[in-house]
Design a protein around this motif. Structure first.
Motif, short mmCIF file in Angstrom:
data_model
loop_
_atom_site.label_atom_id
_atom_site.label_comp_id
_atom_site.label_asym_id
_atom_site.label_seq_id
_atom_site.Cartn_x
_atom_site.Cartn_y
_atom_site.Cartn_z
N LEU A 169 -73.20 -71.74 -49.21
CA LEU A 169 -73.53 -71.98 -50.63
C LEU A 169 -72.96 -73.28 -51.17
O LEU A 169 -73.45 -73.78 -52.18
N ASN A 170 -71.95 -73.82 -50.49
CA ASN A 170 -71.40 -75.10 -50.92
C ASN A 170 -71.45 -76.08 -49.75
O ASN A 170 -72.44 -76.77 -49.57
N VAL A 195 -69.10 -69.45 -48.30
CA VAL A 195 -68.79 -70.67 -49.05
C VAL A 195 -69.39 -71.88 -48.34
O VAL A 195 -69.90 -72.81 -48.99
N ALA A 225 -68.43 -65.37 -56.31
CA ALA A 225 -68.66 -66.11 -57.56
C ALA A 225 -69.83 -67.09 -57.39
O ALA A 225 -70.68 -67.23 -58.28
N LEU A 226 -69.88 -67.77 -56.25
CA LEU A 226 -70.97 -68.71 -56.00
C LEU A 226 -72.32 -68.01 -55.87
O LEU A 226 -73.37 -68.56 -56.19
N SER A 227 -72.29 -66.74 -55.41
CA SER A 227 -73.54 -65.99 -55.23
C SER A 227 -74.02 -65.35 -56.53
O SER A 227 -75.11 -64.77 -56.57
N HIS A 228 -73.20 -65.40 -57.58
CA HIS A 228 -73.54 -64.85 -58.90
C HIS A 228 -73.68 -63.32 -58.90
O HIS A 228 -74.24 -62.76 -59.85
N THR A 266 -64.36 -66.41 -54.03
CA THR A 266 -65.11 -67.63 -54.33
C THR A 266 -66.56 -67.50 -53.87
O THR A 266 -67.49 -67.91 -54.57
N PHE A 267 -66.77 -66.91 -52.70
CA PHE A 267 -68.12 -66.72 -52.18
C PHE A 267 -68.95 -65.85 -53.13
O PHE A 267 -70.10 -66.19 -53.45
N GLN A 302 -60.85 -75.28 -49.55
CA GLN A 302 -60.38 -74.10 -50.28
C GLN A 302 -59.36 -73.31 -49.46
O GLN A 302 -58.37 -72.82 -49.99
N VAL A 320 -79.38 -67.38 -54.10
CA VAL A 320 -77.93 -67.22 -53.88
C VAL A 320 -77.54 -65.75 -53.98
O VAL A 320 -76.61 -65.30 -53.29
#
Length: 434
Positions: free
Chosen positions: A39-40, A36, A300-303, A297-298, A48, A3
């Protein structure tokens, strides 16, 4: 593929799109939505988009954006901004470099109405450049001071930059507005000091203007009284707790409209133009914010933010060292990206690190906005310089960038003072009456 790698590839794609001159809102939306979805899921991205659009539109705090923009536009349409320049011109125009100093003061006053650097540079530039040309001011000083003075628009409240920062970080708009007051006045003073030094070294760059009598000074001040009253009421009302920022924006806009009508300067045609300009600007801000939430958000999802924070902690760099690195990145990006684009791109990455290191978010917000201001006059983008070019087409861009250079260093010195003495920014929000 990890990610983190997907997140990094997304950032690279974003900078490629920006390099291709894709508008920042569309570039961020494309990367954020696609990221997003990967990753989701596409359904999550669509969900969203819908929820963020409606939740942002429902935020009462955002009311300050159209109202303060309307306040500045009405002041421009009715000629009230000219009154600010006339008052400053009458009091300090007769000293060496006085017209340039009056321009800075007028930019500061107009900044307290519009919250926009571009509007400040354009409006005051139209008024002041012809006057400085009439008194044989050097083109480098006259255009440089308008471009630099205009940057005060996003530091002195009400500031669109602070509103966007607050929405991205969930900080108080009122505290951020108050935090910008003293740094804004400090920067204004540094600009005037720079003018004094320039004209002391080379007097021909800023000759003295005409002398004015005390009665002329008082008459010009009286003409600017309505605007000064609006500024005192809005900022003073927020500080004393009489108004929230939203209420202050409504009071300010209402008073400017009322004064315009009472003075016979505001008709329906002028009001309609001011309202249309305000709607367009507000829509642009909203589009950028929706895109910012998507890319936030993207990331955050990718860390990516968590990885960056952990990495910086592992280097054992002092907090001020990390802060210096972040500010240096802003200064470099400011040479290539528009200010708000830098903020919405960087906050999802930098702000978690700021929280992790215990840096005061209000203080950090002031430092960020000041570095964004520096980007407005940094080559090769330098948006404010191009705005001034539209008002003074006979002056070359090279001459303008040379003229603005001393003011860039004055901003750098102000940034250093704010880093060394955080209380300059924090004393008003820390003492505000709730």
């Amino acid at each position: 593929m990890s990610v983190e790698l997907i997140g990094l590839l997304g950032l690279i794609a974003l900078f490629i799109l920006l390099g291709l001159r894709i508008p920042v809102a569309f570039a961020m939306f494309a990367v954020g939505f696609t990221g997003v979805s990967i990753l989701n899921s596409p359904q999550a991205a669509l969900s969203q988009l819908a929820s963020d659009s409606f939740s942002l539109a429902a935020k009462i705090e955002l009311v300050v954006v159209p109202l303060f923009i309307l306040m500045g536009n009405v002041a421009t349409e009715t000629g009230m901004s000219r009154k600010l320049y006339d008052a400053a011109y009458a009091w300090i125009g007769s000293i060496r470099g006085g017209l340039a100093s009056a321009t800075v003061v007028a930019c500061g006053g107009f900044a307290a109405l519009s919250g926009s650097s571009v509007a400040s540079a354009l409006t005051i530039g139209r008024v002041s450049l012809s006057e400085m040309k009439r008194f044989d001011y050097d083109d480098r000083l006259s255009t440089g001071v308008v471009a630099a003075g205009g940057t005060l628009g996003i530091l002195i409240p009400p500031s669109t930059g602070f509103v966007i920062y607050a929405l991205l970080t969930q900080e108080s708009i009122g505290r951020l507005f108050l935090a910008g007051v003293l740094p804004g006045l400090l920067l204004l003073s540094m600009f005037i000091l720079t003018i004094m030094v320039i004209t002391w070294i080379k007097p021909s760059m800023g000759p003295k203007g005409p002398q004015t009598t005390f009665s002329e000074k008082m008459r010009s001040t009286t003409g600017a009284a309505p605007i000064l009253l609006v500024i005192v009421l809005t900022i003073g009302g927020i500080y004393t707790g009489i108004f929230s920022p939203v209420e202050a924006s409504a009071v300010g806009a209402g008073l400017v409209i009322l004064f315009g009508i009472l003075m016979g300067k505001l008709n329906f045609k002028k009001f309609w133009k001011a309202a249309q300009d305000s709607v367009v600007t507000t829509a642009t801000v909203m589009l950028i914010l929706i895109s910012a939430y998507m890319i936030k958000t993207f990331l955050a999802l990718s860390h990516i933010p968590a990885w960056l924070g952990t990495y910086l902690e592992s280097l054992a760099i002092p907090v001020l060292g990390v802060l210096a690195i972040m500010l240096a990145i802003y200064l470099i990006l400011g040479c290539f990206l528009e200010g708000f684009a830098m903020m919405v791109l960087s906050m999802p990455i930098f702000f978690p690190v700021v929280q992790q290191l215990g840096i005061d978010p209000i203080w950090f917000g002031v430092l960020v906005v000041l570095t964004l201001e520096m980007g407005l006059i940094s080559p090769p983008v330098g948006l404010n310089v191009f705005i001034v070019k539209s008002v003074a087409p006979d002056v070359s861009l090279g001459k303008m960038f040379r003229g603005v250079a001393p003011f860039w260093f004055a901003m750098l010195a102000t940034l250093a003072l704010l880093v060394a003495f955080p209380q300059i920014a924090l004393i008003l929000p820390d003492t505000m009456i709730n």
